[in-house]
Design a protein around this motif. Sequence first.
Motif, mmCIF file in Angstrom:
data_model
loop_
_atom_site.group_PDB
_atom_site.id
_atom_site.type_symbol
_atom_site.label_atom_id
_atom_site.label_comp_id
_atom_site.label_asym_id
_atom_site.label_seq_id
_atom_site.Cartn_x
_atom_site.Cartn_y
_atom_site.Cartn_z
ATOM 1 N N LEU A 49 0.825 -1.202 0.000
ATOM 2 C CA LEU A 49 0.000 0.000 0.000
ATOM 3 C C LEU A 49 0.861 1.255 0.000
ATOM 4 O O LEU A 49 0.533 2.237 -0.674
ATOM 5 C CB LEU A 49 -0.961 -0.012 1.191
ATOM 6 C CG LEU A 49 -2.087 -1.040 1.089
ATOM 7 C CD1 LEU A 49 -2.832 -1.139 2.421
ATOM 8 C CD2 LEU A 49 -3.038 -0.729 -0.041
ATOM 9 N N LYS A 79 -13.365 -1.666 -3.150
ATOM 10 C CA LYS A 79 -12.042 -1.614 -2.521
ATOM 11 C C LYS A 79 -11.850 -0.290 -1.773
ATOM 12 O O LYS A 79 -10.777 0.302 -1.793
ATOM 13 C CB LYS A 79 -10.942 -1.758 -3.582
ATOM 14 C CG LYS A 79 -11.042 -3.006 -4.417
ATOM 15 C CD LYS A 79 -10.625 -4.208 -3.620
ATOM 16 C CE LYS A 79 -10.603 -5.438 -4.522
ATOM 17 N NZ LYS A 79 -10.435 -6.646 -3.764
ATOM 18 N N SER A 104 -8.922 -0.151 0.776
ATOM 19 C CA SER A 104 -7.612 -0.017 0.135
ATOM 20 C C SER A 104 -7.410 1.399 -0.389
ATOM 21 O O SER A 104 -6.319 1.967 -0.246
ATOM 22 C CB SER A 104 -7.466 -1.016 -1.013
ATOM 23 O OG SER A 104 -7.441 -2.333 -0.517
#
Length: 84
Positions: free
Chosen positions: A8, A35, A38
């Motif tokens: 990430l 997502k 994320s």
Amino acid sequence: DAAEQKNLARLSTLLEQMPPEKAAEIIQQMADGGKMDSAVKILAGMKERNAANVLARLPDPSLAPQLIEKMRLLKRPLVASADK
């Protein structure tokens, strides 16, 4: 997970290198594709100015407040970029 944190952080750096409009499109697509977590972690790993530029350019302006709120609630910050 340490590997996820590293990935990430790398993605945050990658998106920072893109024009904010393109990075915003990617964040939008991630959020639309389920997502959101994320996307939030990637934004949280970016330099504040870059993250702000991306948030300002999201195709769906109603997404920015949602992302900001989720960033506020993050319990664990991402591994910081070297030049933050």
